[in-house]
Write a protein that holds these residues in place. Structure first.
Motif, PDB file in Angstrom:
ATOM      1  N   ASP A  80      46.201  32.182  38.224  1.00  0.00           N
ATOM      2  CA  ASP A  80      45.545  33.743  38.045  1.00  0.00           C
ATOM      3  C   ASP A  80      44.686  33.820  39.820  1.00  0.00           C
ATOM      4  N   VAL A  81      43.680  34.977  39.653  1.00  0.00           N
ATOM      5  CA  VAL A  81      42.419  35.397  40.975  1.00  0.00           C
ATOM      6  C   VAL A  81      41.696  36.227  39.901  1.00  0.00           C
ATOM      7  N   VAL A  82      41.229  36.073  39.916  1.00  0.00           N
ATOM      8  CA  VAL A  82      39.738  37.370  39.202  1.00  0.00           C
ATOM      9  C   VAL A  82      38.624  37.829  39.586  1.00  0.00           C
ATOM     10  N   SER A  83      38.163  39.046  39.370  1.00  0.00           N
ATOM     11  CA  SER A  83      36.713  39.261  40.237  1.00  0.00           C
ATOM     12  C   SER A  83      35.765  38.940  38.849  1.00  0.00           C
ATOM     13  N   ILE A  84      34.554  38.473  39.194  1.00  0.00           N
ATOM     14  CA  ILE A  84      33.870  38.161  38.047  1.00  0.00           C
ATOM     15  C   ILE A  84      32.147  39.455  38.151  1.00  0.00           C
ATOM     16  N   ASP A  85      31.817  39.659  37.813  1.00  0.00           N
ATOM     17  CA  ASP A  85      30.686  40.427  37.613  1.00  0.00           C
ATOM     18  C   ASP A  85      29.600  40.278  38.003  1.00  0.00           C
ATOM     19  N   LEU A  86      28.613  39.592  39.154  1.00  0.00           N
ATOM     20  CA  LEU A  86      27.322  39.177  39.137  1.00  0.00           C
ATOM     21  C   LEU A  86      26.971  39.161  38.175  1.00  0.00           C
ATOM     22  N   ALA A  87      26.463  40.904  37.672  1.00  0.00           N
ATOM     23  CA  ALA A  87      25.286  40.831  37.027  1.00  0.00           C
ATOM     24  C   ALA A  87      25.768  40.533  35.428  1.00  0.00           C
ATOM     25  N   THR A  88      26.727  40.831  35.182  1.00  0.00           N
ATOM     26  CA  THR A  88      26.952  40.805  33.646  1.00  0.00           C
ATOM     27  C   THR A  88      28.285  39.261  32.948  1.00  0.00           C
ATOM     28  N   GLY A  89      28.413  38.720  34.037  1.00  0.00           N
ATOM     29  CA  GLY A  89      29.489  37.546  34.199  1.00  0.00           C
ATOM     30  C   GLY A  89      30.872  37.593  33.919  1.00  0.00           C
ATOM     31  N   ARG A  90      31.213  39.448  32.995  1.00  0.00           N
ATOM     32  CA  ARG A  90      32.519  39.918  33.417  1.00  0.00           C
ATOM     33  C   ARG A  90      33.358  40.032  34.300  1.00  0.00           C
ATOM     34  N   VAL A  91      34.609  39.939  33.898  1.00  0.00           N
ATOM     35  CA  VAL A  91      35.514  40.167  34.488  1.00  0.00           C
ATOM     36  C   VAL A  91      35.683  41.111  35.248  1.00  0.00           C
ATOM     37  N   ASN A  92      35.761  41.383  35.828  1.00  0.00           N
ATOM     38  CA  ASN A  92      36.209  43.140  36.857  1.00  0.00           C
ATOM     39  C   ASN A  92      37.918  43.423  36.397  1.00  0.00           C
ATOM     40  N   TRP A  93      38.192  42.428  37.120  1.00  0.00           N
ATOM     41  CA  TRP A  93      39.922  42.229  37.117  1.00  0.00           C
ATOM     42  C   TRP A  93      40.529  40.856  36.922  1.00  0.00           C
ATOM     43  N   ARG A  94      41.757  41.433  36.704  1.00  0.00           N
ATOM     44  CA  ARG A  94      42.414  39.723  37.052  1.00  0.00           C
ATOM     45  C   ARG A  94      44.087  40.020  37.567  1.00  0.00           C
ATOM     46  N   PHE A  95      44.663  39.054  38.622  1.00  0.00           N
ATOM     47  CA  PHE A  95      45.587  39.533  39.453  1.00  0.00           C
ATOM     48  C   PHE A  95      46.531  37.481  39.042  1.00  0.00           C
ATOM     49  N   PRO A  96      47.550  37.630  38.306  1.00  0.00           N
ATOM     50  CA  PRO A  96      48.044  36.946  37.632  1.00  0.00           C
ATOM     51  C   PRO A  96      49.220  36.667  38.943  1.00  0.00           C
ATOM     52  N   VAL A  97      49.044  35.648  39.656  1.00  0.00           N
ATOM     53  CA  VAL A  97      49.670  35.092  41.095  1.00  0.00           C
ATOM     54  C   VAL A  97      51.190  34.899  40.388  1.00  0.00           C
ATOM     55  N   SER A  98      52.390  34.975  41.671  1.00  0.00           N
ATOM     56  CA  SER A  98      53.771  34.656  41.280  1.00  0.00           C
ATOM     57  C   SER A  98      53.547  33.284  40.632  1.00  0.00           C
ATOM     58  N   GLY A  99      54.722  33.079  40.508  1.00  0.00           N
ATOM     59  CA  GLY A  99      55.026  31.224  39.507  1.00  0.00           C
ATOM     60  C   GLY A  99      53.852  31.045  38.578  1.00  0.00           C
ATOM     61  N   PHE A 100      53.863  29.388  38.725  1.00  0.00           N
ATOM     62  CA  PHE A 100      52.217  29.249  38.319  1.00  0.00           C
ATOM     63  C   PHE A 100      51.388  28.197  38.424  1.00  0.00           C
ATOM     64  N   ARG A 101      50.708  28.304  40.001  1.00  0.00           N
ATOM     65  CA  ARG A 101      49.801  28.116  40.058  1.00  0.00           C
ATOM     66  C   ARG A 101      49.013  29.445  41.344  1.00  0.00           C
ATOM     67  N   SER A 102      48.034  29.082  41.352  1.00  0.00           N
ATOM     68  CA  SER A 102      47.137  29.611  42.552  1.00  0.00           C
ATOM     69  C   SER A 102      46.518  28.929  43.126  1.00  0.00           C
ATOM     70  N   ASP A 103      46.094  29.042  44.360  1.00  0.00           N
ATOM     71  CA  ASP A 103      45.326  27.753  45.823  1.00  0.00           C
ATOM     72  C   ASP A 103      44.714  28.224  46.856  1.00  0.00           C
ATOM     73  N   HIS A 104      44.746  28.300  47.774  1.00  0.00           N
ATOM     74  CA  HIS A 104      43.338  29.108  48.581  1.00  0.00           C
ATOM     75  C   HIS A 104      43.850  29.886  48.727  1.00  0.00           C
ATOM     76  N   MET A 105      42.076  30.212  49.109  1.00  0.00           N
ATOM     77  CA  MET A 105      42.004  32.027  49.311  1.00  0.00           C
ATOM     78  C   MET A 105      41.356  31.596  50.772  1.00  0.00           C
ATOM     79  N   ALA A 106      41.436  33.548  51.281  1.00  0.00           N
ATOM     80  CA  ALA A 106      41.069  33.442  53.026  1.00  0.00           C
ATOM     81  C   ALA A 106      40.355  35.387  52.590  1.00  0.00           C
ATOM     82  N   VAL A 107      39.428  35.465  53.008  1.00  0.00           N
ATOM     83  CA  VAL A 107      38.926  36.443  53.013  1.00  0.00           C
ATOM     84  C   VAL A 107      38.960  37.051  54.607  1.00  0.00           C
TER      85      VAL A 107
END
Length: 377
Positions: free
Chosen positions: A85-112
């Protein structure tokens, strides 16, 4: 700078220049127990989870691969291979903002994207790249790739998105005679708005034409020249890198770097088919920084002459990026749990800073002024 500690499931935040002092730490797997319960209750997911541990994880779970922050510095977005998956973590609280499960069974490199609004993530077992809105986690589109998509790079000010598929790198069939078992390895270039394929680059053909049919066509870390005219890339099993001219669509030069005499020549002992894994370029485009992973060093190379400076000893350096002020190359020493800055101009070590267990990706990011870590309670 954010340092993803793959086996820890944390990200250390360090100053992006100067003394590179550690500022704080983020737990990237605050939902660990929930994710593990989901995995244990699904036999297929459990099989892949354990496969990641025994394969690319070298006996460890891969809890964080790549990390980027939102433009406003309010959240860090991370890919988590073992949780697919990919998650967004709030830097103020440390909580998960959102989660995106990728297709298949493993996530890897990203780019912005250059505007910071989109994040692309490789789903390595489904041969897919997902592109998400970095603030909401909503999928904006996706495209198909070769086998085992790996690195992603936005080019032309975000107009195009390049993906490098590396094929199967976790088997012991590493002798050149078994290369055909490694899968379909290619570079896929798409329009970053429509996600329609623009070009496919088969480096096998280009390598053969250059007279290096002995080299693998599995493209690993890459670095583009500032004007996008040239691509520098590493390949599996090779202690060095190649130069590819984008306009003429051909390989123009190769640089072979020294071998460490203490490094075993048994390819099956090299991590995920890598000999050298990690490449960055100075903002001026005159220096390259190379992580010699299995040879235990990093080195700065003059781009014009391809002459290298003295090697800087490093323990299994796994990545190379550029400091915030552009003066240093920053490598992750996965074998020593630290990051090290190397001066681009002199090629000499500046400083090393301890981080968490098995640092891999290092990325520039933003945090609020005075931030020292999430406030939890």
């Amino acid at each position: 700078m954010f340092v993803g500690n793959n086996w820890d499931g944390t990200a250390d935040v360090i100053a992006s220049s100067g003394d590179f002092a550690r500022i704080g730490r983020v737990d990237v797997i605050p939902d660990r127990q929930e994710r593990l319960w989901e995995i244990y209750l699904n036999p297929i997911r459990l099989a892949f989870f354990l496969g990641i541990r025994s394969g690319p994880g070298e006996g460890h779970d891969q809890f964080v691969d790549d990390v980027y922050t939102t433009p406003d510095g309010r959240a860090v977005v991370a890919s988590r291979p073992s949780f697919a998956d990919v998650v967004s973590i709030d830097l103020a609280t440390g909580r998960v903002n959102w989660r995106f499960p990728v297709s298949g069974f493993r996530s890897d490199h990203m780019a912005v994207s250059p505007d910071g609004r989109r994040v692309a993530v490789s789903a390595s077992t489904s041969n897919t790249v997902h592109v998400l809105d970095i603030v909401t986690g909503r999928e904006l589109g996706s495209f198909r790739t070769g086998d085992k998509p790996h690195e992603n790079v936005f080019t032309d000010n975000g107009r195009y998105l390049w993906n490098m598929s590396i094929g199967e790198v976790n088997t012991d069939l590493d002798d050149p005679a078994w290369d055909f078992t490694k899968g379909d390895r290619r570079i896929t270039v798409v329009d970053a708005t429509t996600f329609q394929q623009v070009k496919v680059i088969d480096m096998r053909q280009r390598l053969d034409a250059f007279g290096r049919s002995d080299l693998s066509d599995s493209v690993r870390p890459v670095a583009f020249a500032p004007d996008g005219s040239a691509l520098y890339f590493q390949v599996s099993f090779f202690n060095g890198f190649l130069e590819y001219d984008v306009a003429s669509d051909r390989i123009t030069r190769v640089k072979e770097l020294p071998k460490n005499p203490d490094t075993s020549e048994d390819r099956t002992t090299w991590v995920n088919d890598s000999r050298h894994h990690g490449l960055s370029m100075s903002p001026a485009g005159d220096r390259l920084c190379v992580a010699g992973t299995m040879d235990d060093y990093a080195v700065v190379v003059d781009r014009a002459t391809l002459r290298e400076a003295a090697a800087v000893p490093a323990s299994k350096p796994y990545w190379a990026t550029v400091s915030g002020d552009g003066r240093s190359c920053v490598i992750s020493e996965s074998g020593a749990d630290r990051v090290t800055a190397i001066d681009f101009a002199s090629g000499r070590k500046v400083v090393s800073v301890p981080v968490g267990d098995h640092p891999q990706r290092v990325r520039l990011g933003h945090v609020p002024t005075g931030w020292t870590g999430p406030v939890t309670g």
